[in-house]
Design a protein around this motif. Structure first.
Motif, mmCIF file in Angstrom:
data_model
loop_
_atom_site.group_PDB
_atom_site.id
_atom_site.type_symbol
_atom_site.label_atom_id
_atom_site.label_comp_id
_atom_site.label_asym_id
_atom_site.label_seq_id
_atom_site.Cartn_x
_atom_site.Cartn_y
_atom_site.Cartn_z
ATOM 1 N N UNK A 1 0.846 -1.198 0.000
ATOM 2 C CA UNK A 1 0.000 0.000 0.000
ATOM 3 C C UNK A 1 0.874 1.238 0.000
ATOM 4 N N UNK A 2 0.273 2.363 -0.298
ATOM 5 C CA UNK A 2 0.975 3.648 -0.290
ATOM 6 C C UNK A 2 0.610 4.408 0.975
ATOM 7 N N UNK A 3 1.627 4.963 1.614
ATOM 8 C CA UNK A 3 1.413 5.759 2.812
ATOM 9 C C UNK A 3 1.746 7.218 2.514
ATOM 10 N N UNK A 4 0.811 8.092 2.779
ATOM 11 C CA UNK A 4 1.054 9.526 2.660
ATOM 12 C C UNK A 4 1.697 9.985 3.963
ATOM 13 N N UNK A 5 3.025 10.076 3.971
ATOM 14 C CA UNK A 5 3.708 10.454 5.213
ATOM 15 C C UNK A 5 3.360 11.896 5.576
ATOM 16 N N UNK A 6 3.475 12.760 4.549
ATOM 17 C CA UNK A 6 3.174 14.171 4.783
ATOM 18 C C UNK A 6 2.785 14.811 3.464
#
Lengths: 189, 189, 189
Positions: B163-168
């Motif tokens: 999955x993709x994580x939107x860190x910031x």
């Protein structure tokens, strides 16, 4: 693995059973194991028929990353790597940053290189031996990071070497792996 | 489709003809249908020979996009999607933004995320379960759009989740689909 | 290698049988050559068994680049190319910039377009026939180069046309090939 899976499917013990399609998901589609096929002649004698395996396509895939900066300060340096996400077929030399083509075929390559946040543009070349295949550029009005990336699909011959050349600039590396280089065999000749 | 194509090739009507290599381009190379091969013995009796199918490689490919902005305002949120260009094998959960690995093998993943035109840098992580595989960054001196993208080739095991994580930062979405995430099975184990 | 491995494992009868492993070793791993297998019945009569080849998957891969600038000045122009790195299957028309889908299946496409260093943003659309599949954007606070890139994985049907549309802006071309467009067949239906 493909062998043992498929050999269950094709074992003589199975030949009198109705075919179980459920098994056919288990094995490797690119290999084929011998099938002992009973042939019933008018006298009902069993004649085994041996069907020999298909040659299996090679499996080649590498994915490398830099976890530390690369700032050679001189032009046209090879981009070497310090981390392998994958090296199926053992074709990528981390220290040299070179992929060694093991078999003729059609290959796909892709790279993403994040520039250091300095006021120098980044130029990267994807090289086949000493030839520039494709290139990428990244710069910023402000001294910020920016990614240089490109890709290519190529017909290669055994012994060709594919590598990234840092023409100019500096690459940012970290444990989060912003700068990556990968390739794989799409079709074996 | 592969089935009906191949079954034409192997239909009994064809078995007495000389082999027509032109037919072999029609069907699907990754599946094989049973072939009833008549064997003519000296007494001209037909003896059927059953050749069992090859197990077929699974086909897994997803391609998802965002058509609306994503600006969670809190760190490390999953990037979910609202449009599927493709979901062969039904492995990608749009609402969770997660690919569920259905079978051990070598997989390719790639993503492109366009940042909102705001003065906040964009950090995206490609995740395997809770581990950061690779990352991407985008920013601009001016508050403008810029794309964060990266890729990886991985050996996965059944049950792994990618999955993709939107860190910031914040992601721009529109019906033109600037922000995309895709993956596929390259080689099944 | 796959062949010799398998043949060692799979041919316990090879000592006393005359089987020409050379034949099966020659061909493409995805195709199978007809094998005449001698069957000895109790009366020692030879019954030839014809095993028909697997249909071979089509091989489709193109990779194109621009070596000169493209600055049409009008909106929504097709991006044409002047150099082919690869055109396996002869499916890509360089002058039209169009991929013509030769067979139903799942295809992967990726592009990287470097904008001219002018103060006009670059908008690129990946098109299927007349439909926008995905898009890419590049701009800069300063008039500098920046890359617009994206990708998609699609189920296509024979006759579909995939092409890049330059919605707005101008593309930088050079012999270093910064601006590229590629695609390939992942799974044939």
């Amino acid at each position: 693995a493909g062998w043992s899976d498929s050999s269950q499917v094709s074992s003589p013990e199975r030949d009198n059973e109705t075919f179980n399609s459920g098994d056919s998901g288990q094995g490797d589609s690119r290999s084929m194991t011998p099938v002992d096929v009973p042939v019933t002649n008018p006298a009902a004698t069993i004649l085994p028929v041996h069907v020999y395996p298909l040659p299996q396509q090679m499996r080649v895939a590498f994915s490398a990353a830099r976890t530390s900066n690369l700032a050679p300060g001189t032009l046209d340096q090879p981009i070497v790597f310090d981390l392998l996400l994958n090296n199926l077929g053992e074709t990528f030399d981390l220290q040299l940053g070179r992929f060694n083509c093991p078999v003729n075929g059609t290959y796909v390559f892709i790279f993403h290189m994040l520039k250091l946040a300095v006021n120098v543009p980044l130029y990267v070349n994807l090289m086949k031996n000493e030839e520039v295949l494709v290139s990428a550029y990244a710069n910023d009005g402000a001294p910020d990071h920016e990614t240089a990336s490109n890709h290519a699909i190529l017909q290669l011959f055994q012994g060709d070497q594919i590598w990234l050349r840092l023409h100019r600039g500096a690459i940012y590396g970290s444990s989060w792996k912003y700068s990556t280089f990968s390739g794989y065999l799409l079709y074996q000749d």
